[in-house]
Design a protein around this motif. Sequence first.
Motif, PDB file in Angstrom:
ATOM      1  N   GLN A  43       0.832  -1.203   0.000  1.00 15.04           N
ATOM      2  CA  GLN A  43       0.000   0.000   0.000  1.00 15.04           C
ATOM      3  C   GLN A  43       0.867   1.253   0.000  1.00 15.04           C
ATOM      4  OE1 GLN A  43      -2.266  -1.022   3.526  1.00 15.04           O
ATOM      5  NE2 GLN A  43      -4.136  -1.330   2.324  1.00 15.04           N
ATOM      6  N   ALA A  44       1.948   1.238   0.787  1.00 10.25           N
ATOM      7  CA  ALA A  44       2.829   2.401   0.871  1.00 10.25           C
ATOM      8  C   ALA A  44       3.481   2.685  -0.486  1.00 10.25           C
ATOM      9  CB  ALA A  44       3.889   2.181   1.948  1.00 10.25           C
ATOM     10  N   ARG A  45       3.937   1.635  -1.163  1.00 16.66           N
ATOM     11  CA  ARG A  45       4.574   1.834  -2.476  1.00 16.66           C
ATOM     12  C   ARG A  45       3.590   2.379  -3.508  1.00 16.66           C
ATOM     13  NH1 ARG A  45       7.384  -3.102  -1.142  1.00 16.66           N
ATOM     14  NH2 ARG A  45       5.820  -4.309  -2.297  1.00 16.66           N
ATOM     15  N   ALA A  46       2.296   2.063  -3.324  1.00 17.91           N
ATOM     16  CA  ALA A  46       1.274   2.532  -4.262  1.00 17.91           C
ATOM     17  C   ALA A  46       0.685   3.876  -3.844  1.00 17.91           C
ATOM     18  CB  ALA A  46       0.165   1.494  -4.380  1.00 17.91           C
ATOM     19  N   GLY A  47       1.183   4.454  -2.744  1.00 16.86           N
ATOM     20  CA  GLY A  47       0.676   5.736  -2.282  1.00 16.86           C
ATOM     21  C   GLY A  47      -0.671   5.645  -1.594  1.00 16.86           C
ATOM     22  N   LEU A  48      -1.009   4.473  -1.052  1.00 16.41           N
ATOM     23  CA  LEU A  48      -2.286   4.263  -0.367  1.00 16.41           C
ATOM     24  C   LEU A  48      -2.091   4.315   1.147  1.00 16.41           C
ATOM     25  CD1 LEU A  48      -3.587   1.263  -2.492  1.00 16.41           C
ATOM     26  CD2 LEU A  48      -4.307   3.647  -2.685  1.00 16.41           C
ATOM     27  N   GLU A  49      -3.152   4.678   1.846  1.00 21.60           N
ATOM     28  CA  GLU A  49      -3.113   4.665   3.307  1.00 21.60           C
ATOM     29  C   GLU A  49      -3.000   3.219   3.799  1.00 21.60           C
ATOM     30  OE1 GLU A  49      -2.921   7.096   5.353  1.00 21.60           O
ATOM     31  OE2 GLU A  49      -3.314   8.793   4.040  1.00 21.60           O
ATOM     32  N   PRO A  50      -2.229   2.988   4.875  1.00 22.11           N
ATOM     33  CA  PRO A  50      -2.051   1.608   5.376  1.00 22.11           C
ATOM     34  C   PRO A  50      -3.244   1.161   6.222  1.00 22.11           C
ATOM     35  CG  PRO A  50      -0.786   3.138   6.725  1.00 22.11           C
ATOM     36  CD  PRO A  50      -1.394   3.964   5.615  1.00 22.11           C
ATOM     37  N   TYR A  51      -4.363   0.939   5.566  1.00 20.84           N
ATOM     38  CA  TYR A  51      -5.595   0.548   6.248  1.00 20.84           C
ATOM     39  C   TYR A  51      -5.875  -0.937   6.027  1.00 20.84           C
ATOM     40  CZ  TYR A  51      -6.726   5.578   6.547  1.00 20.84           C
ATOM     41  OH  TYR A  51      -6.713   6.925   6.801  1.00 20.84           O
ATOM     42  N   TRP A  52      -6.250  -1.622   7.071  1.00 20.63           N
ATOM     43  CA  TRP A  52      -6.762  -2.986   6.960  1.00 20.63           C
ATOM     44  C   TRP A  52      -7.560  -3.343   8.208  1.00 20.63           C
ATOM     45  CZ3 TRP A  52      -5.015  -5.664  11.106  1.00 20.63           C
ATOM     46  CH2 TRP A  52      -3.738  -5.411  11.602  1.00 20.63           C
ATOM     47  N   ILE A  53      -8.510  -4.237   8.037  1.00 18.11           N
ATOM     48  CA  ILE A  53      -9.274  -4.830   9.145  1.00 18.11           C
ATOM     49  C   ILE A  53      -9.024  -6.328   9.090  1.00 18.11           C
ATOM     50  CG2 ILE A  53     -11.547  -5.240  10.146  1.00 18.11           C
ATOM     51  CD1 ILE A  53     -12.511  -2.698   8.768  1.00 18.11           C
ATOM     52  N   ARG A  54      -8.669  -6.899  10.237  1.00 19.70           N
ATOM     53  CA  ARG A  54      -8.440  -8.351  10.319  1.00 19.70           C
ATOM     54  C   ARG A  54      -9.428  -8.931  11.331  1.00 19.70           C
ATOM     55  NH1 ARG A  54      -2.579  -9.356  11.254  1.00 19.70           N
ATOM     56  NH2 ARG A  54      -2.994  -8.688  13.384  1.00 19.70           N
ATOM     57  N   VAL A  55     -10.203  -9.905  10.892  1.00 19.55           N
ATOM     58  CA  VAL A  55     -11.202 -10.550  11.753  1.00 19.55           C
ATOM     59  C   VAL A  55     -10.831 -12.024  11.876  1.00 19.55           C
ATOM     60  CG1 VAL A  55     -13.637 -11.062  12.122  1.00 19.55           C
ATOM     61  CG2 VAL A  55     -12.977  -8.932  10.985  1.00 19.55           C
ATOM     62  N   LEU A  56     -10.560 -12.469  13.084  1.00 23.94           N
ATOM     63  CA  LEU A  56     -10.207 -13.870  13.322  1.00 23.94           C
ATOM     64  C   LEU A  56     -11.471 -14.681  13.574  1.00 23.94           C
ATOM     65  CD1 LEU A  56      -7.079 -13.520  15.650  1.00 23.94           C
ATOM     66  CD2 LEU A  56      -7.199 -13.493  13.159  1.00 23.94           C
ATOM     67  N   GLU A  57     -11.457 -15.923  13.109  1.00 14.91           N
ATOM     68  CA  GLU A  57     -12.570 -16.847  13.332  1.00 14.91           C
ATOM     69  C   GLU A  57     -12.012 -18.183  13.803  1.00 14.91           C
ATOM     70  OE1 GLU A  57     -16.222 -16.013  10.550  1.00 14.91           O
ATOM     71  OE2 GLU A  57     -14.453 -16.417   9.344  1.00 14.91           O
ATOM     72  N   SER A  58     -12.863 -18.934  14.497  1.00 14.06           N
ATOM     73  CA  SER A  58     -12.401 -20.189  15.081  1.00 14.06           C
ATOM     74  C   SER A  58     -13.124 -21.416  14.543  1.00 14.06           C
ATOM     75  CB  SER A  58     -12.564 -20.144  16.611  1.00 14.06           C
ATOM     76  OG  SER A  58     -13.921 -19.906  16.964  1.00 14.06           O
ATOM     77  N   VAL A  59     -14.280 -21.248  13.904  1.00 15.96           N
ATOM     78  CA  VAL A  59     -15.023 -22.396  13.388  1.00 15.96           C
ATOM     79  C   VAL A  59     -14.208 -23.081  12.295  1.00 15.96           C
ATOM     80  CG1 VAL A  59     -17.074 -23.133  12.129  1.00 15.96           C
ATOM     81  CG2 VAL A  59     -17.275 -21.436  13.953  1.00 15.96           C
TER      82      VAL A  59
END
Length: 269
Positions: A43-59
Amino acid sequence: MVYLRGLRQPCWYAVLGDHLLDLPELDARAIFSKATSLLVQMQARAGLEPYWIRVLESVGGIHANLIFPASDKVAKQFLNSKVGPYLGEVGKGLQQIRNTDADWRNVTAYLTGERVSQGNQHYTRILGPRVRGSHQLGEGGGDRVQLSTALRERVVDAGIVTPWARTTSRNLTRRIVQPPAIMAPPKAKPTVYRVQPDLFPLAPHDTFTSADEVRQLREHLGLTQWQLAQRLAIRNRSHVANAERGHDGLSRPRVRYLRYIAETERMVA
């Protein structure tokens, strides 16, 4: 989710699963961290903001879902990175979220399925049904929903969410068996992963193969059981031997990949 959609940039949904489900939790979580680290660099190399959401699951075993803004070029770079084998091809393990109410509603409903039971009746009307039962995040625990530092600061400053205390995962038991190193993405068609939600129409799943078919395909490829285990990213030969005896089945992605490489060999021949 609301903030990312409001950016009016292409957003992507990715699943880190399948082969990760066979790894010790410690190693699976390390790959989750590696994936977001690589993503932020792209993202940084492409000039984008370093945004992400990570959702963990257990099933079905601990696995991770990622939501992030990216151009088509960044998405393909991420797919072809070292974590690519745990994703899948564009349109399957990695999908673009169209900027429609239906797509965002579907992905939100899926990712909130393992939420806590408190206030479930109220949230069901907003988010959809909750998966029944307790959903402990393996041995490590920690936050189920995680945001990148930049995104967390932005949504707090914007008043979209109130500040919260992060819950870190506990120290995990050290692994006894060294897991396989992260491999370069295979040249063959990537697999479809069983933890992927049906956000968009997908082809019907293949049925499991028979014990005789596993042996016949292996012999057609001229591989030993150990060599086939390596091609399918299986940790040891005994899994293949058990599959050929009919004691244990292979997962759908591995069956599909085995049939694909066998068909490719026939076409080349």
